[in-house]
Scaffold this motif. Structure first.
Motif, PDB file in Angstrom:
ATOM      1  N   GLU A  74       0.946  -1.159   0.191  1.00 16.19           N
ATOM      2  CA  GLU A  74       0.080  -0.001  -0.090  1.00 16.19           C
ATOM      3  C   GLU A  74       0.945   1.236  -0.044  1.00 16.19           C
ATOM      4  N   TYR A  75       0.271   2.316  -0.615  1.00 13.97           N
ATOM      5  CA  TYR A  75       0.911   3.482  -0.518  1.00 13.97           C
ATOM      6  C   TYR A  75       0.088   4.633   0.112  1.00 13.97           C
ATOM      7  N   GLU A  76       0.805   5.476   0.712  1.00 18.01           N
ATOM      8  CA  GLU A  76       0.059   6.777   1.231  1.00 18.01           C
ATOM      9  C   GLU A  76       1.162   7.755   1.296  1.00 18.01           C
ATOM     10  N   LEU A  77       0.536   8.958   1.408  1.00 17.20           N
ATOM     11  CA  LEU A  77       1.419  10.227   1.462  1.00 17.20           C
ATOM     12  C   LEU A  77       1.971  10.262   2.911  1.00 17.20           C
ATOM     13  N   THR A  78       2.970  10.845   3.040  1.00 19.50           N
ATOM     14  CA  THR A  78       3.572  11.182   4.283  1.00 19.50           C
ATOM     15  C   THR A  78       2.945  12.572   4.454  1.00 19.50           C
ATOM     16  N   PRO A  79       3.105  12.852   5.835  1.00 20.28           N
ATOM     17  CA  PRO A  79       2.727  14.146   6.072  1.00 20.28           C
ATOM     18  C   PRO A  79       3.389  15.345   5.452  1.00 20.28           C
ATOM     19  N   MET A  80       4.599  15.439   4.738  1.00 21.46           N
ATOM     20  CA  MET A  80       5.182  16.077   4.086  1.00 21.46           C
ATOM     21  C   MET A  80       4.535  16.092   2.654  1.00 21.46           C
ATOM     22  N   GLY A  81       4.200  14.797   2.387  1.00 18.24           N
ATOM     23  CA  GLY A  81       3.656  14.793   1.097  1.00 18.24           C
ATOM     24  C   GLY A  81       2.165  15.493   0.987  1.00 18.24           C
ATOM     25  N   ALA A  82       1.434  15.332   1.995  1.00 14.49           N
ATOM     26  CA  ALA A  82       0.193  15.680   2.107  1.00 14.49           C
ATOM     27  C   ALA A  82       0.254  17.233   1.893  1.00 14.49           C
ATOM     28  N   THR A  83       1.300  17.863   2.352  1.00 16.12           N
ATOM     29  CA  THR A  83       1.264  19.517   2.289  1.00 16.12           C
ATOM     30  C   THR A  83       1.059  19.968   0.684  1.00 16.12           C
ATOM     31  N   LEU A  84       1.605  19.196  -0.266  1.00 20.21           N
ATOM     32  CA  LEU A  84       1.623  19.447  -1.562  1.00 20.21           C
ATOM     33  C   LEU A  84      -0.027  19.702  -2.052  1.00 20.21           C
ATOM     34  N   HIS A  85      -1.062  18.987  -1.344  1.00 22.82           N
ATOM     35  CA  HIS A  85      -2.200  18.998  -2.129  1.00 22.82           C
ATOM     36  C   HIS A  85      -2.698  20.659  -2.063  1.00 22.82           C
ATOM     37  N   THR A  86      -2.332  21.469  -1.222  1.00 26.13           N
ATOM     38  CA  THR A  86      -2.653  22.902  -1.612  1.00 26.13           C
ATOM     39  C   THR A  86      -2.206  23.478  -2.939  1.00 26.13           C
ATOM     40  N   THR A  87      -1.043  23.229  -3.108  1.00 24.49           N
ATOM     41  CA  THR A  87      -0.280  23.659  -4.331  1.00 24.49           C
ATOM     42  C   THR A  87      -0.704  23.214  -5.428  1.00 24.49           C
ATOM     43  N   ILE A  88      -0.973  21.772  -5.441  1.00 25.26           N
ATOM     44  CA  ILE A  88      -1.498  21.118  -6.728  1.00 25.26           C
ATOM     45  C   ILE A  88      -3.014  21.600  -6.856  1.00 25.26           C
ATOM     46  N   ARG A  89      -3.702  21.806  -5.964  1.00 29.17           N
ATOM     47  CA  ARG A  89      -4.986  22.510  -6.090  1.00 29.17           C
ATOM     48  C   ARG A  89      -4.901  23.753  -6.787  1.00 29.17           C
ATOM     49  N   SER A  90      -3.976  24.559  -6.277  1.00 31.14           N
ATOM     50  CA  SER A  90      -3.758  26.002  -6.920  1.00 31.14           C
ATOM     51  C   SER A  90      -3.461  25.938  -8.365  1.00 31.14           C
ATOM     52  N   LEU A  91      -2.622  24.997  -8.535  1.00 26.07           N
ATOM     53  CA  LEU A  91      -2.132  24.820 -10.052  1.00 26.07           C
ATOM     54  C   LEU A  91      -3.308  24.411 -10.912  1.00 26.07           C
ATOM     55  N   VAL A  92      -4.253  23.451 -10.465  1.00 28.08           N
ATOM     56  CA  VAL A  92      -5.171  22.818 -11.054  1.00 28.08           C
ATOM     57  C   VAL A  92      -6.098  23.940 -11.145  1.00 28.08           C
ATOM     58  N   ASP A  93      -6.676  24.691 -10.469  1.00 27.83           N
ATOM     59  CA  ASP A  93      -7.776  25.781 -10.232  1.00 27.83           C
ATOM     60  C   ASP A  93      -7.157  27.074 -11.420  1.00 27.83           C
ATOM     61  N   TRP A  94      -5.834  27.215 -11.292  1.00 29.20           N
ATOM     62  CA  TRP A  94      -5.182  28.245 -12.374  1.00 29.20           C
ATOM     63  C   TRP A  94      -5.542  27.751 -13.870  1.00 29.20           C
ATOM     64  N   THR A  95      -5.192  26.452 -13.979  1.00 29.45           N
ATOM     65  CA  THR A  95      -5.489  25.670 -15.336  1.00 29.45           C
ATOM     66  C   THR A  95      -6.780  25.822 -15.845  1.00 29.45           C
ATOM     67  N   GLU A  96      -7.603  25.548 -14.802  1.00 31.91           N
ATOM     68  CA  GLU A  96      -9.029  25.371 -15.330  1.00 31.91           C
ATOM     69  C   GLU A  96      -9.586  26.722 -15.614  1.00 31.91           C
ATOM     70  N   GLY A  97      -9.078  27.817 -14.691  1.00 31.10           N
ATOM     71  CA  GLY A  97      -9.541  29.288 -14.926  1.00 31.10           C
ATOM     72  C   GLY A  97      -8.956  29.844 -16.246  1.00 31.10           C
ATOM     73  N   HIS A  98      -7.717  29.353 -16.793  1.00 26.22           N
ATOM     74  CA  HIS A  98      -7.330  29.673 -17.952  1.00 26.22           C
ATOM     75  C   HIS A  98      -7.331  29.208 -19.149  1.00 26.22           C
ATOM     76  N   GLN A  99      -7.988  27.847 -19.253  1.00 23.86           N
ATOM     77  CA  GLN A  99      -7.922  26.994 -20.246  1.00 23.86           C
ATOM     78  C   GLN A  99      -8.627  27.560 -21.531  1.00 23.86           C
ATOM     79  N   GLN A 100      -9.388  28.264 -21.317  1.00 23.99           N
ATOM     80  CA  GLN A 100      -9.955  29.029 -22.665  1.00 23.99           C
ATOM     81  C   GLN A 100      -9.031  29.861 -23.250  1.00 23.99           C
ATOM     82  N   GLU A 101      -8.527  30.820 -22.466  1.00 26.66           N
ATOM     83  CA  GLU A 101      -7.340  31.822 -22.998  1.00 26.66           C
ATOM     84  C   GLU A 101      -6.245  30.906 -23.549  1.00 26.66           C
TER      85      GLU A 101
END
Length: 142
Positions: free
Chosen positions: A96-123
């Motif tokens: 089994e694989y799971e995120l470490t506490p440090m790995g879990a801190t990346l979620h906010t950054t990844i979510r921000s990147l996905v949000d930015w991409t979704e917000g600018h995909q038309q442009e």
């Protein structure tokens, strides 16, 4: 050789110098960025943020990844301390694989990147279409 922890800081906007990513002796910032920004790593981290998963579950969830690439990706993330691998002594072995506490801190950054991409995909789609049109017309793209 300096340890990666002696790389200095890049989080202060006024001191942010991209050229330092490649030249600071002993600093692995670029290598780490390459790892966590890789599409397979991003997808693995995003899926593991939700729950612990077995290898076969991750492979099913990550469309298009080969068994070898998933193995390499998970090993690199484990080496960097972002993913924890647990092997259970059963037949057949269960891993089994799971995120470490440090790995879990990346979620906010990844979510921000996905949000930015979704917000600018038309442009981005418009810019790509304009670029492709200029290429087809033989206009130089500089």
């Amino acid at each position: 050789m300096k340890s990666p922890s002696n790389c200095g800081h890049t989080e202060v906007e006024q001191d942010f110098d991209i050229s330092n990513w490649d030249v600071r002796e002993g600093c692995e910032v670029r290598q780490i960025l390459d790892r966590v920004a890789d599409k397979w790593s991003l997808l693995a981290i995003a899926h593991l943020e939700r729950r612990t998963l077995r290898f076969s579950e991750l492979r099913r969830l990550i469309d298009g990844i080969s068994q070898r690439m998933l193995t390499v990706t998970l090993r690199q993330l484990e080496r960097d301390g972002l993913v924890r691998r647990t092997v259970y002594p059963v037949v057949p072995p269960r891993v089994e694989y799971e995120l470490t506490p440090m790995g879990a801190t990346l979620h906010t950054t990844i979510r921000s990147l996905v949000d930015w991409t979704e917000g600018h995909q038309q442009e981005i789609a418009r810019a790509r279409a304009e670029y492709d049109s200029r290429q087809e017309d033989g206009m130089p793209v500089s």
